[in-house]
Design an enzyme around this catalytic site. Structure first.
Site, PDB file in Angstrom:
ATOM      1  N   GLU A  28       1.137  -1.164   0.504  1.00 54.07           N
ATOM      2  CA  GLU A  28      -0.107  -0.213  -0.024  1.00 54.07           C
ATOM      3  C   GLU A  28       0.589   1.418   0.260  1.00 54.07           C
ATOM      4  O   GLU A  28       0.727   1.974  -0.742  1.00 54.07           O
ATOM      5  CB  GLU A  28      -1.245  -0.111   0.833  1.00 54.07           C
ATOM      6  CG  GLU A  28      -1.964  -0.895   0.801  1.00 54.07           C
ATOM      7  CD  GLU A  28      -1.188  -2.499   1.531  1.00 54.07           C
ATOM      8  OE1 GLU A  28      -0.548  -2.606   1.997  1.00 54.07           O
ATOM      9  OE2 GLU A  28      -2.460  -2.734   2.163  1.00 54.07           O
ATOM     10  N   HIS A  46      -9.662  -4.446  11.486  1.00 52.03           N
ATOM     11  CA  HIS A  46     -10.130  -4.119  10.110  1.00 52.03           C
ATOM     12  C   HIS A  46     -11.103  -3.715  10.678  1.00 52.03           C
ATOM     13  O   HIS A  46     -12.412  -3.862   9.496  1.00 52.03           O
ATOM     14  CB  HIS A  46     -10.307  -6.259   9.938  1.00 52.03           C
ATOM     15  CG  HIS A  46      -9.470  -6.771   9.128  1.00 52.03           C
ATOM     16  ND1 HIS A  46      -8.170  -6.448   9.920  1.00 52.03           N
ATOM     17  CD2 HIS A  46      -9.375  -6.863   7.651  1.00 52.03           C
ATOM     18  CE1 HIS A  46      -7.681  -7.677   9.361  1.00 52.03           C
ATOM     19  NE2 HIS A  46      -7.660  -7.685   7.890  1.00 52.03           N
TER      20      HIS A  46
HETATM   21  C1  LIG Z   1      -1.302  -4.337   4.836  1.00 59.01           C
HETATM   22  C2  LIG Z   1      -3.462  -4.841   4.478  1.00 59.01           C
HETATM   23  N1  LIG Z   1      -3.281  -5.006   3.368  1.00 59.01           N
HETATM   24  C3  LIG Z   1      -4.229  -6.282   2.591  1.00 59.01           C
HETATM   25  C4  LIG Z   1      -4.390  -6.998   3.437  1.00 59.01           C
HETATM   26  C5  LIG Z   1      -5.895  -7.513   2.702  1.00 59.01           C
HETATM   27  N2  LIG Z   1      -4.867  -9.293   2.946  1.00 59.01           N
HETATM   28  C6  LIG Z   1      -5.590 -10.292   4.041  1.00 59.01           C
HETATM   29  S1  LIG Z   1      -4.488 -11.879   3.377  1.00 59.01           S
HETATM   30  C7  LIG Z   1      -3.985 -10.558   2.227  1.00 59.01           C
HETATM   31  C8  LIG Z   1      -3.223 -11.882   1.416  1.00 59.01           C
HETATM   32  C9  LIG Z   1      -2.404 -12.559   1.262  1.00 59.01           C
HETATM   33  O1  LIG Z   1      -1.394 -12.961   1.204  1.00 59.01           O
HETATM   34  P1  LIG Z   1      -0.169 -13.537   2.012  1.00 59.01           P
HETATM   35  O2  LIG Z   1       0.757 -12.681   2.189  1.00 59.01           O
HETATM   36  O3  LIG Z   1       0.087 -14.490   0.450  1.00 59.01           O
HETATM   37  O4  LIG Z   1      -0.533 -15.097   2.901  1.00 59.01           O
HETATM   38  P2  LIG Z   1      -1.369 -16.666   2.969  1.00 59.01           P
HETATM   39  O5  LIG Z   1      -3.113 -15.613   2.821  1.00 59.01           O
HETATM   40  O6  LIG Z   1      -1.290 -17.024   1.529  1.00 59.01           O
HETATM   41  O7  LIG Z   1      -0.827 -16.773   3.858  1.00 59.01           O
HETATM   42  C10 LIG Z   1      -4.917  -9.479   1.714  1.00 59.01           C
HETATM   43  C11 LIG Z   1      -3.887  -8.839   0.248  1.00 59.01           C
HETATM   44  C12 LIG Z   1      -4.178  -7.129   4.541  1.00 59.01           C
HETATM   45  N3  LIG Z   1      -5.216  -7.781   5.437  1.00 59.01           N
HETATM   46  N4  LIG Z   1      -3.459  -5.871   5.025  1.00 59.01           N
END
Ligand SMILES: Cc1ncc(C[n+]2csc(CCOP(=O)(O)OP(=O)(O)O)c2C)c(N)n1
Ligand SMILES: [Mg+2]
Lengths: 348, 469
Positions: free
Chosen positions: B203, B272
C-alpha cells in the site's frame, strides 16, 4: 529442490540456490519412530481442528474472517520441532496452526474463534488476534506484513537481553512484498538479530499468484541485498522443514544474525471462508492433495517402516478427534464475554 | 452412531440453497476432505466436503432439490461397522455435523470479506429501497433507475475512464479478481490491463506511485481493499498528495482519488474495523467524500475523479449491496462540498453521512411516530464541509444531534458542534449532542461488537433529550 511456482512436483533434494555452502537447506532430517509419530499427531490435530472450524463457520458460530491452514501443517510442526523453550513465534491471520503448534490449547483457540470468554483473548480478538505470553506466541496480526517488523523486535529483545533465544516470524508470499519487510531485513542483519524469517509461500495471496505480484519469485533470495542467507525448503515434507529449522536455529543462536527460510507449500482451501478460488484449477489443488499431502507422507512412512499399524493410527486419529470435538463443545457452550469487558484492557 | 451430514451455510446469513449435485452415492466410502456434493445459491456454486470418515448410508435430499434450509440433514454417514439398518434409527442430534464448505462464497449482510468474494452482490440480501428526498441537483422529471451502491461506483469509474484516457485504476485484486468487493467488476474487460492494474500488497508503495503519476498529470484512482490498509499508505496520502500543491506554490498537485470501503464490516475485530472520516477530515489539502446513497456515490465519484485535488472517497461495505434510485442521465455529476437535505423537518436537526445515515433514517422514522419532526441532513462531503446548510437548519430548529460510527474524541461531530456553537449560539435551545462509536477498539465477540457500535436507540434518545422530551 522444492516445488517451483510452475506447479511441478516437489522434489526432495538439495536446496536450489544455497547462498552459503555451510548450509544444507533442502536436506531431510532423520526421523525416528517417535519423531514421525509426534509429527503425525501434531499435524493431524491442526488438520482436524481446521476442518471443525470450517464447520462451525458454516453453522454461524464463527463470524468475520476465518483463514484455514489446511495443507500447510508441516511448516509449523517442522519448525516447532527445532525450537526450544523461550523461542518466540509471531505470524499473520492464518494463525490457528501456529498456535496449536506452540502448545496452546484447542479449547482456548476454538473458544476465541466463537468469541467466548474462555478464548485466548477473552473473545475480544477472534480468529486473527490471539496471543499467549506463556507459550511465547505473539499473535495473530491482521495487517499484512506487520508481524515481520514485530518479529524482528522480538529478536532485538533477545539480543538486548543476551539470551540465546530465537524469534520466528512467519509471513506469506504476498506479505513478502510489503516495504517494512525490507526495512526489517536491513536492521536485522545490521544488528545481527536472531530472527528466522519463515516465508510461507503457498503460491497465492488471495487471488493473486506469486508470478503476478512478484518481480523476484525466489523468496529465499529476498534478503540477498542485505546479506541475509536464504534457502528454499520443501514445506510439504516435515523432515525437510525440521532439517532447515535446525540449521537456521544454529545460525541464529551462534550470533550470525537473521536467516530466511522459504517454505514451498500450498493452501488447499480458499483464502478465507468466502473465497471461491476461481484463480486456480481443481486439478492443481487435487494434485497437491494427492501427491504431496504433508500428513499422508508421514502416514505412508509409518506404515511402510512398520512403525505403526492401521489400528494404531486410527487410535491417534480418534484421540485427535476427541480433542477437537471437546474444543468445539466448549467453544459453543462457553458464555460470551461479560459486557463489562468492553471497556477493559484499553490502557493499564 | 451414524452421523447426520447437514446442509452447510456459506456464511452466517445464508438461510437456504439448492443441492445441485451428489458426487458420492450410497455405499461409497468417504474420508475427510472428499467432495461429496455441490450446492448453489443465486450466484455461487460451492463444493461440500466430508468432515468425518465413513460410508454414505443414505442420501436424504435428492440432487436438484431447491430451497434446502441450512442445517437440514442431507445425508447419513455410517461409521465403522455400522450397517445401513442403523439408518432407520434416527441419528443422535448431537452427532449432527454440517459438512464443511470448501471455497465458500456467499451471503453476508453485515459480514465481511477483506477478501475476494465470488458473488459479492448475491450475498447481500435484497434491501428495501430507501426513500430519499428529491435532490435539487437532479432535474425534476428525470427517469430513475434502481441501482446498488456497488454498481453506481463501478458505473462512475467506467464513465470517467471512457471520457478521459488519463484516468486509471490501481489496487489489490481490482483487475483479474474483479475487485475484492466486486466494485471494479468488468473494468479490466472493458479497459484492459494498462488501465486496470493489480498491485502487489504494498500500500505505501502503490499509493506513492499513484501520487507520482498524478504529479505527472495522470488521474489515478487508487483503491484500498479497505481503508484499514490505507494506514500503511497514510504518509504518502498526507505528506505527498495533500501538501504538494501548497509546497510547490501551486505548480503541481495530485489530481487523484483514494477510494475503498471504510468503517466496520462485521465481526472482523479491531484491526479491520475503523472509520477514518475524522482522520482525513483533519487534513488541509484533501477533500473527503462519504456518500450514503447510490446516486450520491455515482455523482460524487465522478466529481472526485474530475477534481484537480486529491479526494479521499470513503465507501462502506455494508452499503455496497443497498439499492437506491439513480438518475438516468448521460453525465450525472454532483458538486463536492454540498450537503443534501434528506428529509425536511422543523423540530430538530440531525446530521450524518455515509453509514451513519442508516441509523439516522431509522431513528427519524421512530421519532416521527413519537411526534418529533426531524430535519435530516446528509453531509455527503466532510471536507470541505457544507456548514451553512447545517447552520441554516439549526437556526430554524434550535437543536442539533450528529451521528457517526467513528471514535468519540475529536470526532467529525465534535467539529460540527463547535462550528455551530460559534456561528449560531443564540439560536440553540439545547446543547448539541454527538453520537459516535464507543471509545474502544472494535471487539470480536458478537455481544461486545454490538455494544461498541452506535445504535438507533441512542440516536432516538439523544434527539428526545435535546427536545426535552
Ligand atoms: C496491509 C494489508 N493489506 C491488505 C490486506 C488484505 N489481505 C489479507 S490477507 C491478504 C493476502 C496475503 O497473502 P499471503 O501473504 O500470501 O498470505 P496467505 O494468505 O497466502 O497465507 C490480503 C491482501 C491486509 N490484511 N493488510
Ligand atoms: Mg500466500
Amino acid at each position: 529442490m522444492a516445488p517451483k511456482q510452475s506447479a511441478s512436483a516437489p522434489v526432495r533434494k538439495a536446496a536450489a540456490k544455497p547462498a552459503k555452502k555451510d548450509f544444507n537447506g533442502g536436506t531431510i532430517a532423520e526421523f525416528n519412530k517417535n519423531d514421525e509419530l509426534s509429527a503425525y499427531r501434531e499435524m493431524l490435530l491442526i488438520r482436524r481442528f481446521e476442518e471443525k472450524a470450517g464447520q462451525l463457520y458454516g453453522m454461524g458460530f464463527i463470524g468475520g474472517f476465518c483463514h484455514l491452514y489446511i495443507g500447510q501443517e508441516a511448516v509449523v510442526i517442522g519448525m516447532q520441532m527445532a525450537m526450544k523453550e523461550g523461542d518466540q513465534v509471531i505470524t499473520g491471520y492464518r494463525d490457528h496452526g501456529h498456535m496449536l503448534a506452540t502448545g496452546m490449547t484447542a479449547r482456548g483457540v476454538m473458544a476465541e474463534l466463537t468469541g467466548r470468554r474462555g478464548g485466548y483473548s477473552k473473545g475480544k480478538g477472534g480468529s486473527m488476534h490471539m496471543f499467549s505470553k506463556e507459550k511465547h506466541f505473539y499473535g495473530g496480526h491482521g495487517i499484512v506484513g506487520a508481524q515481520v517488523s514485530l518479529g524482528t523486535g522480538l529478536g532485538f529483545a533477545n539480543k538486548y537481553r543476551g539470551n540465546d533465544n530465537v524469534s520466528i516470524a512467519y509471513f506469506g508470499d504476498g506479505a513478502a512484498n510489503q516495504g517494512q519487510v525490507y526495512e526489517s531485513f536491513n536492521m536485522a542483519n545490521l544488528w545481527k538479530l536472531p530472527v528466522i524469517y519463515v516465508i510461507e509461500n503457498n503460491r497465492y495471496a488471495m487471488g493473486t499468484s506469486v508470478a503476478r505480484a512478484s518481480a523476484q519469485t525466489d523468496f529465499s533470495q529476498r534478503g540477498a541485498s542485505f546479506g541475509i542467507p536464504g534457502y528454499q525448503v520443501d514445506g510439504m515434507d516435515v523432515r525437510a522443514v525440521k532439517a532447515a529449522a535446525d540449521e537456521a536455529m544454529e545460525h541464529c543462536r551462534s550470533g550470525k544474525g537473521p536467516i530466511i527460510l522459504e517454505m514451498l507449500t500450498y493452501r488447499y482451501r480458499g483464502h478465507s471462508m468466502s473465497d471461491p478460488a476461481k484463480y486456480r484449477s481443481k486439478d492443481e489443488v487435487q494434485k497437491m492433495r494427492s501427491e504431496h499431502d504433508p500428513i499422508e507422507q508421514v502416514r505412508a512412512r509409518l506404515l511402510e517402516k512398520g512403525w505403526a499399524t492401521e489400528d494404531e493410527l486410527k487410535a491417534i486419529d480418534k484421540d485427535v478427534r476427541d480433542i477437537v470435538a471437546d474444543s468445539a463443545d466448549f467453544a459453543q457452550s462457553d458464555p460470551e464475554p461479560d459486557v463489562s469487558e468492553l471497556y477493559t484492557d484499553i490502557l493499564l | 452412531m451414524p452421523i447426520n451430514i447437514l446442509m452447510p451455510a456459506l456464511s452466517p446469513t445464508m438461510e437456504e440453497g439448492t443441492l445441485s449435485k451428489w458426487l458420492k452415492n450410497e455405499g461409497d466410502k468417504v474420508t475427510s476432505g472428499d467432495v461429496i456434493a455441490e450446492i448453489e445459491t443465486d450466484k455461487a456454486t460451492m463444493e461440500v466436503e466430508a468432515v468425518d470418515e465413513g460410508v454414505i448410508g443414505k442420501l436424504l435430499i435428492a440432487a436438484g432439490t431447491e430451497n434446502v434450509k441450512v442445517n437440514t440433514p442431507i445425508a447419513i454417514l455410517l461409521q465403522d461397522g455400522e450397517s445401513a439398518d442403523a439408518v432407520a434409527a434416527a441419528p443422535k442430534a448431537d452427532a449432527d455435523t454440517p459438512a464443511a464448505t470448501s471455497d465458500a462464497s456467499g451471503g453476508k449482510a453485515r459480514e465481511s470479506a477483506d477478501e475476494p468474494t465470488a458473488a459479492a452482490d448475491s450475498k447481500v440480501p435484497a434491501q428495501p429501497k430507501v426513500d430519499v428526498a428529491a435532490d435539487p441537483d437532479i432535474p425534476a422529471g428525470t427517469e430513475m433507475v434502481s441501482t446498488t451502491v456497488r454498481e453506481a461506483l463501478r458505473d462512475a469509474m467506467a464513465e470517467e475512464m471512457r471520457r478521459d484516457p488519463d484516468v486509471f485504476v490501481m489496487g489489490e485484486e481490482v483487475a483479474e479478481y474483479q475487485g475484492a468487493y466486486k466494485v471494479t467488476q468488468g473494468l479490466l474487460q472493458e479497459f484492459g490491463a494498462n488501465r486496470v492494474i493489480d498491485t502487489p500488497i504494498t500500500e505505501h508503495g502503490f499509493a506513492g506511485v499513484g501520487v507520482g503519476a498524478a504529479m505527472a498529470g495522470l488521474k489515478p484512482i487508487v483503491e484500498f481493499m479497505t481503508f484499514n490498509f490505507a494506514m500503511q499508505a497514510i504518509d504518502q496520502i498526507i505528506n505527498s498528495a495533500a501538501k504538494t500543491l501548497y509546497m510547490s506554490g501551486g505548480q503541481m498537485g495530485a489530481p487523484m482519488v483514494f477510494r475503498g470501503p471504510n468503517g466496520a464490516a462485521a465481526r472482523v475485530a479491531a484491526q479491520h474495523s475503523q472509520d477514518y472520516a475524522a482522520w482525513y477530515s483533519h487534513i488541509p489539502g484533501l477533500k473527503v467524500v462519504v456518500p450514503y446513497t447510490a446516486a450520491d456515490a455515482k455523482g460524487l465519484l465522478k466529481a472526485a475523479i474530475r477534481d484537480p485535488n486529491p479526494v479521499i472517497f470513503l465507501e462502506n461495505e455494508i452499503l455496497y449491496g443497498q439499492s437506491f434510485d439513480v438518475p438516468k442521465l448521460d453525465d450525472f455529476v454532483l458538486p463536492i462540498g454540498k450537503a443534501r437535505i434528506h428529509r425536511k423537518g422543523k423540530d430538530v436537526t440531525l446530521v450524518s453521512w455515509g453509514i451513519g445515515m442508516t441509523y439516522a433514517v431509522k431513528a427519524v422514522a421512530e421519532l416521527e411516530k413519537a411526534g418529533i419532526d426531524v430535519e435530516l441532513i446528509d453531509l455527503r462531503t466532510i471536507r470541505p464541509m457544507d456548514l451553512p446548510t447545517v447552520i441554516e437548519s439549526v437556526k430554524k430548529t434550535g437543536r442539533l444531534v450528529t451521528i457517526e460510527e467513528g471514535f468519540p474524541q475529536s470526532s467529525v461531530g465534535d467539529f460540527i458542534a463547535n462550528s455551530v456553537q460559534r456561528e449560531a449560539f443564540d439560536y440553540l435551545d439545547a446543547p448539541v449532542l454527538t453520537i459516535a462509536g464507543k471509545d474502544v477498539p472494535m471487539p470480536y465477540a458478537a455481544n461486545l461488537e454490538k455494544l461498541a457500535l452506535p445504535n438507533v436507540g441512542e440516536v432516538v434518545q439523544a434527539v428526545k433529550a435535546v427536545c426535552y422530551k
